[in-house]
Design an enzyme around this catalytic site. Structure first.
Site, PDB file in Angstrom:
ATOM      1  N   SER A 141      -0.137   6.428   4.214  1.00 50.47           N
ATOM      2  CA  SER A 141       0.191   5.947   5.722  1.00 50.47           C
ATOM      3  C   SER A 141       1.373   6.801   6.235  1.00 50.47           C
ATOM      4  O   SER A 141       2.086   7.499   5.499  1.00 50.47           O
ATOM      5  CB  SER A 141       0.796   4.500   5.553  1.00 50.47           C
ATOM      6  OG  SER A 141       1.047   4.068   6.719  1.00 50.47           O
ATOM      7  N   TYR A 154       5.913  -1.964   1.455  1.00 51.74           N
ATOM      8  CA  TYR A 154       4.984  -0.946   1.723  1.00 51.74           C
ATOM      9  C   TYR A 154       5.507   0.496   2.026  1.00 51.74           C
ATOM     10  O   TYR A 154       4.819   1.285   1.543  1.00 51.74           O
ATOM     11  CB  TYR A 154       4.255  -1.728   3.215  1.00 51.74           C
ATOM     12  CG  TYR A 154       2.986  -0.959   3.660  1.00 51.74           C
ATOM     13  CD1 TYR A 154       1.765  -1.383   3.273  1.00 51.74           C
ATOM     14  CD2 TYR A 154       3.012   0.079   4.600  1.00 51.74           C
ATOM     15  CE1 TYR A 154       0.613  -0.788   3.857  1.00 51.74           C
ATOM     16  CE2 TYR A 154       1.821   0.790   5.049  1.00 51.74           C
ATOM     17  CZ  TYR A 154       0.698   0.357   4.684  1.00 51.74           C
ATOM     18  OH  TYR A 154      -0.461   0.951   5.209  1.00 51.74           O
TER      19      TYR A 154
HETATM   20  P1  NAD Z   1      -8.670  -3.516   4.868  1.00 52.48           P
HETATM   21  O1  NAD Z   1      -7.711  -4.834   4.656  1.00 52.48           O
HETATM   22  O2  NAD Z   1      -9.423  -3.408   5.766  1.00 52.48           O
HETATM   23  O3  NAD Z   1      -9.004  -3.175   3.338  1.00 52.48           O
HETATM   24  C1  NAD Z   1      -8.406  -3.129   2.260  1.00 52.48           C
HETATM   25  C2  NAD Z   1      -9.367  -3.090   1.209  1.00 52.48           C
HETATM   26  O4  NAD Z   1      -8.549  -3.210   0.059  1.00 52.48           O
HETATM   27  C3  NAD Z   1     -10.451  -4.142   1.120  1.00 52.48           C
HETATM   28  O5  NAD Z   1     -11.734  -3.683   0.648  1.00 52.48           O
HETATM   29  C4  NAD Z   1      -9.822  -5.284   0.431  1.00 52.48           C
HETATM   30  O6  NAD Z   1     -10.870  -5.880  -0.798  1.00 52.48           O
HETATM   31  C5  NAD Z   1      -9.339  -4.254  -0.847  1.00 52.48           C
HETATM   32  N1  NAD Z   1      -8.317  -4.870  -1.586  1.00 52.48           N
HETATM   33  C6  NAD Z   1      -6.993  -5.471  -1.321  1.00 52.48           C
HETATM   34  N2  NAD Z   1      -6.554  -5.991  -2.470  1.00 52.48           N
HETATM   35  C7  NAD Z   1      -7.363  -5.541  -3.684  1.00 52.48           C
HETATM   36  C8  NAD Z   1      -6.997  -5.657  -4.995  1.00 52.48           C
HETATM   37  N3  NAD Z   1      -6.072  -6.563  -5.642  1.00 52.48           N
HETATM   38  N4  NAD Z   1      -8.012  -5.243  -5.894  1.00 52.48           N
HETATM   39  C9  NAD Z   1      -9.173  -4.450  -5.220  1.00 52.48           C
HETATM   40  N5  NAD Z   1      -9.314  -4.382  -4.073  1.00 52.48           N
HETATM   41  C10 NAD Z   1      -8.438  -4.923  -3.256  1.00 52.48           C
HETATM   42  O7  NAD Z   1      -7.266  -2.453   5.341  1.00 52.48           O
HETATM   43  P2  NAD Z   1      -7.336  -0.967   5.793  1.00 52.48           P
HETATM   44  O8  NAD Z   1      -6.559  -0.963   6.961  1.00 52.48           O
HETATM   45  O9  NAD Z   1      -8.923  -0.317   5.631  1.00 52.48           O
HETATM   46  O10 NAD Z   1      -6.388  -0.303   4.641  1.00 52.48           O
HETATM   47  C11 NAD Z   1      -6.927   0.724   3.820  1.00 52.48           C
HETATM   48  C12 NAD Z   1      -5.845   1.605   3.297  1.00 52.48           C
HETATM   49  O11 NAD Z   1      -5.253   2.004   4.399  1.00 52.48           O
HETATM   50  C13 NAD Z   1      -4.638   0.535   2.641  1.00 52.48           C
HETATM   51  O12 NAD Z   1      -4.149   1.514   1.558  1.00 52.48           O
HETATM   52  C14 NAD Z   1      -3.734   0.781   3.820  1.00 52.48           C
HETATM   53  O13 NAD Z   1      -2.310   0.659   3.463  1.00 52.48           O
HETATM   54  C15 NAD Z   1      -3.969   2.241   4.432  1.00 52.48           C
HETATM   55  N6  NAD Z   1      -3.620   2.011   5.931  1.00 52.48           N
HETATM   56  C16 NAD Z   1      -3.883   1.508   6.695  1.00 52.48           C
HETATM   57  C17 NAD Z   1      -3.450   1.721   8.100  1.00 52.48           C
HETATM   58  C18 NAD Z   1      -4.200   0.724   9.316  1.00 52.48           C
HETATM   59  O14 NAD Z   1      -3.652   0.948  10.423  1.00 52.48           O
HETATM   60  N7  NAD Z   1      -5.131  -0.111   8.996  1.00 52.48           N
HETATM   61  C19 NAD Z   1      -2.758   2.626   8.506  1.00 52.48           C
HETATM   62  C20 NAD Z   1      -2.141   3.277   7.486  1.00 52.48           C
HETATM   63  C21 NAD Z   1      -2.545   3.205   6.092  1.00 52.48           C
END
Ligand code: NAD
Length: 259
Positions: A141, A154
């Site tokens: 991130s 985080y």
């Molecule tokens: P999201 O909530 O849409 O998806 C998260 C996924 O992780 C889901 O499939 C969920 O079921 C899975 N998950 C959560 N806990 C789990 C566990 N204990 N075991 C197995 N699976 C688990 O979120 P997203 O925004 O797509 O995030 C994906 C990645 O991107 C994360 O690492 C997040 O930190 C990172 N990220 C997101 C953003 C943003 O703005 N959305 C920005 C930077 C980084």
């Protein structure tokens, strides 16, 4: 381009992971999905774009549990003959000042966002080396590069992911396995929608205004990064052209960390 390759994408029933899984399948890779929620819908979405005989599977490992992570890597190897591409993407968020931060949420964020990256990498790397190809993509991130208030767990986890990425990239520098981090800014997934909802409720403003304020604070482009944009970068990092990109943390953030 990825015909015959196998990918394991953690946290791919939703958001960024689902987008990356779809893009890898569209390039012909077999894909093992993981995550909670509607796994069948995610499998269907990935299968719909799969080409070149690519297959789609699912494993329900809880990414906070090391034994389940190892079992998932072994299941992918058994199903597809290996893990050629490992996308460490699963992640959760919790927003609170440090003195009010529940210890249980700290532990969960460190386990799911950071330690899982170690456990999956440790399990998958020997097979990659043995087969002579590997791509490890860690979805970190902008919060792996800079901080925001109220996100101590985080930010600590994501800084840790980038440090881990660099360290393993050095250990594998002379091998055909590359290790890199992708650093998104705001992406409108369920993880961020919760933060939009909280802002709208606390300030008594509309969803659109909450999104506008969220972007205006941090993301100069005033546009959300999309899962499709991140997926295109992931596909590039899996290509031969990216063979010498190692230990990089590539931000896709509308200018967030340029400030
Ligand atoms: P999201 O909530 O849409 O998806 C998260 C996924 O992780 C889901 O499939 C969920 O079921 C899975 N998950 C959560 N806990 C789990 C566990 N204990 N075991 C197995 N699976 C688990 O979120 P997203 O925004 O797509 O995030 C994906 C990645 O991107 C994360 O690492 C997040 O930190 C990172 N990220 C997101 C953003 C943003 O703005 N959305 C920005 C930077 C980084």
């Amino acid at each position: 381009m990825l015909n015959g390759k196998s990918a394991l994408v953690t946290g791919s029933t939703s958001g960024i992971g689902l987008g990356i899984a779809q893009a890898l399948a569209a390039q012909g890779a077999h894909v093992m999905l993981n995550g909670f929620g509607d796994a069948q819908a995610a499998q269907d979405a990935v299968a719909a774009v799969a080409t070149g005989g690519a297959r789609v599977a699912y494993h329900g490992a809880d990414m906070s549990r090391p034994a389940e992570i190892e079992a998932m890597v072994r299941a992918c190897e058994a199903e597809f003959g290996g893990v050629d591409i490992l996308v460490n993407n699963a992640g959760i968020q919790h927003v609170a000042p440090v003195e009010e931060f529940p210890a249980e949420r700290w532990d969960a964020i460190i386990a799911i966002n950071l330690s899982s990256v170690f456990h999956a990498t440790r399990a998958a790397l020997p097979g990659m080396k043995a087969r002579g190809f590997g791509r490890i993509l860690n979805v970190a991130s902008v919060h792996g590069l800079v901080a925001s208030a109220q996100k101590s767990a985080y930010v600590a986890a994501k800084h840790g992911v980038i440090g881990f990425t660099k360290s393993v990239a050095l250990e594998t520098a002379t091998t055909p396995v590359t290790v890199n981090a992708i650093c998104p800014g705001w992406v409108l997934t369920p993880l961020v929608q919760k933060q939009v909802d909280a802002r709208a409720e606390q300030a008594g403003i509309s969803q659109d205004e909450a999104k506008r304020q969220l972007l205006a604070e941090k993301q100069p482009s005033l546009q959300f990064t999309t899962p499709e944009e991140l997926a295109a970068l992931a596909v590039f990092l899996c290509s031969p052209a990216a063979a010498n990109i190692r230990g990089a943390a590539i931000n896709v953030d509308g200018g967030w960390v340029a400030q």
